[in-house]
Write a protein that holds these residues in place. Sequence first.
Motif, short mmCIF file in Angstrom:
data_model
loop_
_atom_site.label_atom_id
_atom_site.label_comp_id
_atom_site.label_asym_id
_atom_site.label_seq_id
_atom_site.Cartn_x
_atom_site.Cartn_y
_atom_site.Cartn_z
N TRP A 219 0.84 -0.97 0.06
CA TRP A 219 -0.19 0.36 0.35
C TRP A 219 0.64 1.19 0.00
CZ3 TRP A 219 0.32 3.36 4.34
CH2 TRP A 219 -0.37 4.14 3.89
N ASN A 223 1.22 3.56 -3.31
CA ASN A 223 0.38 5.41 -3.00
C ASN A 223 1.29 6.27 -2.21
OD1 ASN A 223 -2.52 4.47 -3.02
ND2 ASN A 223 -1.58 2.67 -1.79
N ALA A 226 1.21 9.93 -3.54
CA ALA A 226 -0.11 10.40 -2.85
C ALA A 226 0.15 10.64 -0.94
CB ALA A 226 -1.14 9.86 -3.14
N LEU A 246 -6.73 7.00 1.42
CA LEU A 246 -5.06 6.82 1.63
C LEU A 246 -5.53 6.02 2.17
CD1 LEU A 246 -2.82 9.70 0.90
CD2 LEU A 246 -3.41 7.60 -0.46
N LYS A 249 -8.05 2.94 1.70
CA LYS A 249 -7.09 2.34 0.62
C LYS A 249 -6.42 1.00 1.07
CE LYS A 249 -6.37 5.04 -3.53
NZ LYS A 249 -5.13 5.14 -4.40
#
Length: 267
Positions: A219, A223, A226, A246, A249
């Motif tokens: 993860w 990401n 971001a 986020l 996710k």
Amino acid sequence: MRKWMLPLALTLMLGACGNEEAAPVEETKRPLPDAVETVYESYQQALRDGDAEALADIDYAAARTDIPATGAVTRDLTPGDIVESWVNEDEDVAYIVHEMEDGDGNELPNRLAKVAIKEGDDWSLVVTPALVPADVIGEVGELLTGIEASEYGVNAEANARLADVPEDEAGPIYDRVNAQTDYVALEADNNVFLLMSETLTVPENQAIMTDYFKAYQTWYIDNEAALRDAAATEDPVDYLEVLDPLKQKLEQAIDGYDEQLVDPSFG
């Protein structure tokens, strides 16, 4: 009045089996090795300075350290004193609980934790999400069996101070504290060990948690851009809004691992 929020993954594991009924264990208290204290001091200084390269030198994953370094500066955060530490018999794995402080030196309600791992002659801290070996997971579980998470994971005095803030003044303060608390998403979720302890001593659970940490790291990697943007977002409200998708996710990435865990009494 608003309340400060527990980190996401920490909340996920609150229902994990094994911790609530664990009997206290008696063991010889081992002092934290000087080398671990030195590494922790390096971690403190790296975040004070926002120095990603210095952080990479002592980070177990040694990658993407610009994210927490930027986040600490933006959130005006500094790692505080070590509250408690535990060291295994071979003195190659340690677990540290430490305070986090705001820019004025005030301790924050949520403490953070670090797993320290010795490889060869050198110690590292798990700062950014890493693939934590199963044997290290088991060692930390042994160290923390019988420990009450609430006694170490929360600074009760800091929480009480915030509770006394008049409601008409509380909004901006709690926005800032919630943003500081959610900074844990920019580091690794070492706090989860506090909530699981005896559960982690079961080999089957160690394998499950190895997959959990792999999912957490994936993860983080997926990401990265971001997360870097979130770390640089100055306004606390904007930061929480940017971080929210986020976190969703992350919740999806680690969903279900807690349900796979075996009760230690049957492991």
